[in-house]
Enzyme design. Structure first.
Site, PDB file in Angstrom:
ATOM      1  N   MET A  17      71.142 -23.172 137.706  1.00  0.00           N
ATOM      2  CA  MET A  17      71.235 -23.760 136.379  1.00  0.00           C
ATOM      3  C   MET A  17      71.820 -25.165 136.476  1.00  0.00           C
ATOM      4  SD  MET A  17      73.222 -22.498 132.946  1.00  0.00           S
ATOM      5  CE  MET A  17      74.878 -22.816 133.482  1.00  0.00           C
ATOM      6  N   PRO A  18      71.028 -26.188 136.122  1.00  0.00           N
ATOM      7  CA  PRO A  18      71.590 -27.539 136.144  1.00  0.00           C
ATOM      8  C   PRO A  18      72.499 -27.782 134.941  1.00  0.00           C
ATOM      9  CG  PRO A  18      69.283 -27.620 135.493  1.00  0.00           C
ATOM     10  CD  PRO A  18      69.610 -26.182 135.790  1.00  0.00           C
ATOM     11  N   ASN A  19      73.665 -28.323 135.219  1.00  0.00           N
ATOM     12  CA  ASN A  19      74.598 -28.759 134.184  1.00  0.00           C
ATOM     13  C   ASN A  19      74.609 -30.279 134.209  1.00  0.00           C
ATOM     14  OD1 ASN A  19      75.900 -26.251 133.173  1.00  0.00           O
ATOM     15  ND2 ASN A  19      76.323 -26.029 135.339  1.00  0.00           N
TER      16      ASN A  19
END
Length: 72
Positions: free
Chosen positions: A12-14
């Site tokens: 999951m990219p933040n």
């Protein structure tokens, strides 16, 4: 054209975005749409996995070249 999206919990990219205050809600909407689409295409993640957080900075809190943005 097909895109195989493999979703892992750790993928999951933040994305944190710092910007001077004053952007409109419509500008933010347009930005998150474009950035999410780019992340999906490049990182091969689902759109629901892309998290974007805005951090607003006041013009009195940042300077360039020794001059506060508020003084420009």
């Amino acid at each position: 054209m097909s895109c195989n999206i493999v979703q892992r919990e750790d993928s999951m990219p933040n994305i944190t975005v710092e910007l001077l205050s004053g952007r409109t809600l419509d500008q933010r909407r347009e930005f998150v749409t474009a950035v999410t689409e780019a992340a999906v295409g490049i990182l091969k993640v689902r759109p629901e996995a892309v998290r974007i957080v805005f951090s607003e900075i006041e013009k009195t809190d940042v300077a360039n070249g020794g001059v506060l943005e508020a003084d420009k």
